[in-house]
Design an enzyme around this catalytic site. Structure first.
Site, PDB file in Angstrom:
ATOM      1  N   THR A  60     108.226 -35.276  32.907  1.00  0.00           N
ATOM      2  CA  THR A  60     107.441 -34.609  33.936  1.00  0.00           C
ATOM      3  C   THR A  60     106.217 -35.459  34.203  1.00  0.00           C
ATOM      4  OG1 THR A  60     105.853 -32.770  34.253  1.00  0.00           O
ATOM      5  CG2 THR A  60     106.621 -33.159  32.035  1.00  0.00           C
ATOM      6  N   ASN A  61     105.825 -35.576  35.448  1.00  0.00           N
ATOM      7  CA  ASN A  61     104.605 -36.327  35.771  1.00  0.00           C
ATOM      8  C   ASN A  61     103.350 -35.513  35.478  1.00  0.00           C
ATOM      9  OD1 ASN A  61     105.229 -39.049  37.439  1.00  0.00           O
ATOM     10  ND2 ASN A  61     106.813 -37.534  37.896  1.00  0.00           N
TER      11      ASN A  61
ATOM     12  N   CYS B  89     106.576 -36.781  41.113  1.00  0.00           N
ATOM     13  CA  CYS B  89     107.036 -35.518  40.561  1.00  0.00           C
ATOM     14  C   CYS B  89     108.526 -35.686  40.347  1.00  0.00           C
ATOM     15  CB  CYS B  89     106.752 -34.354  41.512  1.00  0.00           C
ATOM     16  SG  CYS B  89     107.551 -32.812  41.017  1.00  0.00           S
TER      17      CYS B  89
END
Length: 230
Positions: free
Chosen positions: A83-84, A197
């Protein structure tokens, strides 16, 4: 082959892409019968999203640290945070174990720099686009000039992620909205777009942009394959 440890589930839609991309990458390099050695701790994203909205990052830090430690105990040789947005807490994950940590922003920046691009736009959640943790790493560690959409467009990018993409909903009007936002950023001088994302790649691809797209899910997964086979 080294074992890849993944903190996933944020959302599981993108974590499924990680699993597929990493296994395909190993198969492509080693042959059709091969697959990756992966440990994934898939978290329930509901409470995490609630804590993000409430600004309870201390609670989230505890969750990620415990997840990283569980992967180390399980035999992982590295840790990926799939996940960013949660890379806001990357330092916590790195400090929780002695394992190598593959930072997603570094994977993106390396690809941007390899393409000879210095001015790049960043799309992601509001936390990623508006907070300093991601843009500053791209700037200070890699020398990139990073721009983000205007406020109204940032809100729409964020809404589509949390209301649609994490639920696996792919809506044509939202694809058009992303195309329009990308076009504006290109008009402001962006020579490339970081899909910051891990769900955005479910909605758009290179056909939706006149400049190169850098999909962090794909780049992060490839870094994991390279590590595992190194």
């Amino acid at each position: 082959m080294k074992t890849i440890g993944i903190i996933g589930g944020m959302s599981w839609e993108s974590s499924a892409q990680y699993y597929a991309l990493i296994n395909r990458g190993v198969r492509d390099q080693l042959g059709p019968a091969h697959s990756a050695q992966i440990l994934m701790h898939s978290l329930d994203f509901g409470p995490i999203a609630d804590a993000q909205s409430a600004g309870d990052w201390d609670q989230l830090a505890e969750v990620l640290a415990e997840s990283a430690r569980s992967l180390e105990v399980g035999g992982a040789d590295c840790v990926l945070l799939a996940t960013n947005t949660m890379h806001k807490l990357a330092d916590v994950v790195e400090e929780a174990t002695d394992l190598p940590f593959l930072h997603i922003a570094d994977c993106a920046a390396d690809a941007v720099c390899d393409a000879g691009i210095t001015r790049v736009a960043l799309l992601g959640t509001a936390f990623t686009m508006e907070g300093p943790f991601y843009r500053e790493r791209l700037d200070e560690h890699h020398g990139l000039d990073v721009i983000v959409p205007e406020a109204e467009d940032r809100a729409e990018v964020h809404r589509i992620i949390y209301e649609e993409l994490i639920a696996g909903q792919i809506i044509e009007e939202s694809r058009e909205a992303y195309r329009d936002i990308i076009a504006k950023l290109v008009g402001e001088g962006a020579k490339g777009i970081i899909l910051g994302c891990t769900e955005i790649g479910l909605l758009i691809d290179q056909s939706d942009s006149t400049v190169p797209l850098f999909d962090t899910t794909q780049l992060h997964a490839q870094a994991a394959v390279d590590f595992a086979l190194s």
